[in-house]
Design a protein around this motif. Structure first.
Motif, PDB file in Angstrom:
ATOM      1  N   TRP B 156       0.828  -1.216   0.000  1.00  0.00           N
ATOM      2  CA  TRP B 156       0.000   0.000   0.000  1.00  0.00           C
ATOM      3  C   TRP B 156       0.853   1.253   0.000  1.00  0.00           C
ATOM      4  O   TRP B 156       0.585   2.202  -0.752  1.00  0.00           O
ATOM      5  CB  TRP B 156      -0.952   0.007   1.197  1.00  0.00           C
ATOM      6  CG  TRP B 156      -2.008  -1.039   1.066  1.00  0.00           C
ATOM      7  CD1 TRP B 156      -2.194  -2.125   1.869  1.00  0.00           C
ATOM      8  CD2 TRP B 156      -3.002  -1.127   0.027  1.00  0.00           C
ATOM      9  NE1 TRP B 156      -3.231  -2.888   1.396  1.00  0.00           N
ATOM     10  CE2 TRP B 156      -3.749  -2.303   0.272  1.00  0.00           C
ATOM     11  CE3 TRP B 156      -3.321  -0.340  -1.075  1.00  0.00           C
ATOM     12  CZ2 TRP B 156      -4.802  -2.702  -0.550  1.00  0.00           C
ATOM     13  CZ3 TRP B 156      -4.372  -0.737  -1.890  1.00  0.00           C
ATOM     14  CH2 TRP B 156      -5.090  -1.901  -1.623  1.00  0.00           C
ATOM     15  N   LEU B 157       1.862   1.236   0.864  1.00  0.00           N
ATOM     16  CA  LEU B 157       2.726   2.412   0.942  1.00  0.00           C
ATOM     17  C   LEU B 157       3.489   2.590  -0.369  1.00  0.00           C
ATOM     18  O   LEU B 157       3.655   3.709  -0.865  1.00  0.00           O
ATOM     19  CB  LEU B 157       3.693   2.255   2.123  1.00  0.00           C
ATOM     20  CG  LEU B 157       4.427   3.525   2.535  1.00  0.00           C
ATOM     21  CD1 LEU B 157       3.440   4.597   2.990  1.00  0.00           C
ATOM     22  CD2 LEU B 157       5.436   3.240   3.644  1.00  0.00           C
ATOM     23  N   ALA B 158       3.927   1.462  -0.964  1.00  0.00           N
ATOM     24  CA  ALA B 158       4.678   1.528  -2.219  1.00  0.00           C
ATOM     25  C   ALA B 158       3.805   2.107  -3.334  1.00  0.00           C
ATOM     26  O   ALA B 158       4.237   2.991  -4.082  1.00  0.00           O
ATOM     27  CB  ALA B 158       5.194   0.139  -2.605  1.00  0.00           C
ATOM     28  N   PHE B 159       2.555   1.620  -3.444  1.00  0.00           N
ATOM     29  CA  PHE B 159       1.667   2.133  -4.499  1.00  0.00           C
ATOM     30  C   PHE B 159       1.353   3.609  -4.255  1.00  0.00           C
ATOM     31  O   PHE B 159       1.335   4.416  -5.197  1.00  0.00           O
ATOM     32  CB  PHE B 159       0.368   1.322  -4.560  1.00  0.00           C
ATOM     33  CG  PHE B 159       0.569  -0.133  -4.931  1.00  0.00           C
ATOM     34  CD1 PHE B 159       1.654  -0.518  -5.709  1.00  0.00           C
ATOM     35  CD2 PHE B 159      -0.317  -1.116  -4.499  1.00  0.00           C
ATOM     36  CE1 PHE B 159       1.852  -1.857  -6.043  1.00  0.00           C
ATOM     37  CE2 PHE B 159      -0.132  -2.458  -4.826  1.00  0.00           C
ATOM     38  CZ  PHE B 159       0.961  -2.829  -5.600  1.00  0.00           C
ATOM     39  N   GLY B 160       1.122   3.983  -3.006  1.00  0.00           N
ATOM     40  CA  GLY B 160       0.831   5.382  -2.689  1.00  0.00           C
ATOM     41  C   GLY B 160       2.012   6.286  -3.012  1.00  0.00           C
ATOM     42  O   GLY B 160       1.850   7.374  -3.600  1.00  0.00           O
ATOM     43  N   PHE B 161       3.217   5.830  -2.660  1.00  0.00           N
ATOM     44  CA  PHE B 161       4.420   6.625  -2.918  1.00  0.00           C
ATOM     45  C   PHE B 161       4.655   6.748  -4.422  1.00  0.00           C
ATOM     46  O   PHE B 161       5.037   7.813  -4.921  1.00  0.00           O
ATOM     47  CB  PHE B 161       5.606   5.964  -2.215  1.00  0.00           C
ATOM     48  CG  PHE B 161       6.828   6.829  -2.121  1.00  0.00           C
ATOM     49  CD1 PHE B 161       6.747   8.128  -1.625  1.00  0.00           C
ATOM     50  CD2 PHE B 161       8.068   6.352  -2.531  1.00  0.00           C
ATOM     51  CE1 PHE B 161       7.881   8.930  -1.544  1.00  0.00           C
ATOM     52  CE2 PHE B 161       9.199   7.144  -2.452  1.00  0.00           C
ATOM     53  CZ  PHE B 161       9.103   8.429  -1.954  1.00  0.00           C
ATOM     54  N   ALA B 162       4.381   5.658  -5.160  1.00  0.00           N
ATOM     55  CA  ALA B 162       4.522   5.706  -6.622  1.00  0.00           C
ATOM     56  C   ALA B 162       3.553   6.739  -7.204  1.00  0.00           C
ATOM     57  O   ALA B 162       3.922   7.523  -8.095  1.00  0.00           O
ATOM     58  CB  ALA B 162       4.269   4.325  -7.227  1.00  0.00           C
ATOM     59  N   ALA B 163       2.315   6.769  -6.701  1.00  0.00           N
ATOM     60  CA  ALA B 163       1.321   7.723  -7.202  1.00  0.00           C
ATOM     61  C   ALA B 163       1.796   9.161  -6.945  1.00  0.00           C
ATOM     62  O   ALA B 163       1.668  10.045  -7.806  1.00  0.00           O
ATOM     63  CB  ALA B 163      -0.027   7.478  -6.520  1.00  0.00           C
ATOM     64  N   LEU B 164       2.399   9.370  -5.778  1.00  0.00           N
ATOM     65  CA  LEU B 164       2.924  10.693  -5.430  1.00  0.00           C
ATOM     66  C   LEU B 164       4.045  11.109  -6.390  1.00  0.00           C
ATOM     67  O   LEU B 164       4.097  12.253  -6.867  1.00  0.00           O
ATOM     68  CB  LEU B 164       3.464  10.610  -3.995  1.00  0.00           C
ATOM     69  CG  LEU B 164       3.457  11.874  -3.162  1.00  0.00           C
ATOM     70  CD1 LEU B 164       2.017  12.322  -2.920  1.00  0.00           C
ATOM     71  CD2 LEU B 164       4.148  11.606  -1.818  1.00  0.00           C
ATOM     72  N   ILE B 165       4.935  10.164  -6.702  1.00  0.00           N
ATOM     73  CA  ILE B 165       6.040  10.446  -7.630  1.00  0.00           C
ATOM     74  C   ILE B 165       5.479  10.778  -9.017  1.00  0.00           C
ATOM     75  O   ILE B 165       5.926  11.728  -9.670  1.00  0.00           O
ATOM     76  CB  ILE B 165       7.013   9.246  -7.710  1.00  0.00           C
ATOM     77  CG1 ILE B 165       7.787   9.109  -6.401  1.00  0.00           C
ATOM     78  CG2 ILE B 165       7.982   9.403  -8.883  1.00  0.00           C
ATOM     79  CD1 ILE B 165       8.712   7.905  -6.355  1.00  0.00           C
ATOM     80  N   ILE B 166       4.477  10.003  -9.465  1.00  0.00           N
ATOM     81  CA  ILE B 166       3.904  10.239 -10.796  1.00  0.00           C
ATOM     82  C   ILE B 166       3.281  11.636 -10.860  1.00  0.00           C
ATOM     83  O   ILE B 166       3.481  12.377 -11.842  1.00  0.00           O
ATOM     84  CB  ILE B 166       2.883   9.127 -11.144  1.00  0.00           C
ATOM     85  CG1 ILE B 166       3.632   7.803 -11.350  1.00  0.00           C
ATOM     86  CG2 ILE B 166       2.093   9.487 -12.413  1.00  0.00           C
ATOM     87  CD1 ILE B 166       2.741   6.571 -11.373  1.00  0.00           C
ATOM     88  N   ALA B 167       2.584  12.029  -9.794  1.00  0.00           N
ATOM     89  CA  ALA B 167       2.017  13.388  -9.760  1.00  0.00           C
ATOM     90  C   ALA B 167       3.134  14.428  -9.869  1.00  0.00           C
ATOM     91  O   ALA B 167       3.022  15.414 -10.616  1.00  0.00           O
ATOM     92  CB  ALA B 167       1.218  13.581  -8.475  1.00  0.00           C
ATOM     93  N   GLY B 168       4.227  14.201  -9.152  1.00  0.00           N
ATOM     94  CA  GLY B 168       5.373  15.115  -9.209  1.00  0.00           C
ATOM     95  C   GLY B 168       5.970  15.176 -10.610  1.00  0.00           C
ATOM     96  O   GLY B 168       6.342  16.246 -11.103  1.00  0.00           O
TER      97      GLY B 168
END
Lengths: 171, 208
Positions: B156-168
């Motif tokens: 969950w944390l990995a997918f959430g962090f990936a989503a944050l990076i993609i937004a960035g």
């Protein structure tokens, strides 16, 4: 559609492909992508030809044999082959020294560039081995595993890199 | 796995790795120097895309039970001191350990000196390791990962962090389109910086 003869791919597409390489690394080798420990394997192997006593150093012994160590050596050799193949297909083979160095160093002298490249390589691997990883092992792999030490190491790497780059001339 | 099959697999993976590094242009010294001088953000785009894809892939491997994590131990002094030296070396080499080999493959001559310096650096560390170990390479928090710190399951944390990076990354692309940053010769070299005279400001603004 990205073609094999393109000069450049989208950084997002290319980056994602690098991330996908973790699949065979995790499933078939049982490790994450990395590059810098192969420098220990190769240099310690060469050194052992003239100084067999290096095998008494635990750190050297740990890197001298085993499938994972030689997998990584093969990986970095493959990097050179793959880059050669890609550059040949797209007509971007390079010769000599990149033009950015004349700007960054303020001289076209190959001797200056070669000396700085040697020093840069020395610092790069000394630092990577102290930190136990480089932009691949701590960066691509460590951050993708949410490893706390890797976040610290990569923050320090960018800090050191930005500081040193600002001592050079602006490119 | 036998050493021979590991080597063959490494070669095959390395060819893909090197091919993609060359296509991404992140092996170009101008891309790396441009990034460290905060002038060209191609390296960050490639690097963060690789991390985001890795997060998704490793998150899926962990969620499906196909694999565990292989994180490195957190040793604060070593991570900070080593990272600073590594970064300084990257700026002078215009390469990282992996992309040095891509530079050699693409044909840059100075990369052979980077490689030689790197081998000597790794060897010097090897000889000094027993001395450095008690001062620099011990202690720390062990193989600590952020999911353990926060008490959130890794996928969950990995997918959430990936989503944050993609937004960035989407924001980064709007600010600095990658096609411009690749440069005319695909080497990441941008037009020389304008001297910061007041008269040059309108011209620089209209070009960017």
């Amino acid at each position: 559609m990205p073609a094999l003869t393109d000069r450049a791919w989208s950084p997002y597409f290319a980056g994602a492909l690098l991330g996908l390489l973790q699949i065979p690394a995790f499933l078939l080798i049982g490790t994450a992508l990395g590059a810098s420990s192969s420098f220990v394997t190769v240099s310690a192997t060469l050194a052992s030809l003239v100084d067999p006593a290096i095998q008494q150093i635990d750190y050297a012994a740990k890197h001298l044999s085993g499938a994972k160590n030689w997998w990584q050596v093969a990986l970095v050799v493959g990097i050179a082959l793959g880059a050669f193949l890609s550059a040949t297909l797209s007509g971007t083979r390079r010769r000599g020294i990149a033009p950015v160095w004349a700007r960054a160093l303020g001289t076209k002298s190959p001797a200056t560039r070669f000396a700085l490249a040697f020093l840069g390589g020395f610092l790069m691997l000394a630092g990577a081995r102290i930190a136990d990883g480089c932009t691949s092992g701590h960066g691509l792999s460590g951050m993708a595993q949410l490893a706390v030490g890797s976040f610290v190491a990569i923050a320090a790497t960018f800090a050191g890199g930005i500081a040193m780059a600002h001592l050079l001339r602006r490119v | 796995m036998s050493v021979l099959s590991a080597v063959l697999l490494g070669l095959a993976m390395g060819v893909v790795f090197g091919f993609v590094l060359e296509k991404s242009r992140v092996f170009e010294p101008a891309v790396i120097l441009g990034q460290l001088q905060l002038r060209n953000f191609l390296m960050l785009k490639i690097f963060l895309s690789g991390v985001a894809a890795g997060l998704v892939v490793i998150g899926a491997l962990v969620a499906s039970g196909l694999s565990g994590l292989h994180p490195k131990a957190a040793i604060w002094t070593a991570d900070i001191v080593g990272g600073l030296i590594l970064g300084a070396g990257i700026a002078l080499a215009g390469a990282c350990p992996g992309t040095t080999l891509a530079q050699i493959g693409a044909g840059y001559r100075d990369a052979w000196f980077t490689l030689a310096g790197g081998l000597l650096g790794a060897l010097t560390f090897t000889y000094l390791e027993p001395t450095l170990r008690p001062v620099l390479l011990e202690g720390g928090a062990g193989k600590l990962t952020l999911d353990k710190v926060l008490g959130i399951p890794f996928p969950w944390l990995a997918f959430g962090f990936a989503a944050l990076i993609i937004a960035g990354l989407i924001a980064l692309e709007r600010w600095r389109p990658w096609r411009t940053e690749v440069g005319a010769d695909a080497d990441g070299l941008l037009p020389p910086p304008e001297p910061s005279a007041p008269a040059a400001v309108p011209a620089a603004a209209s070009r960017s």
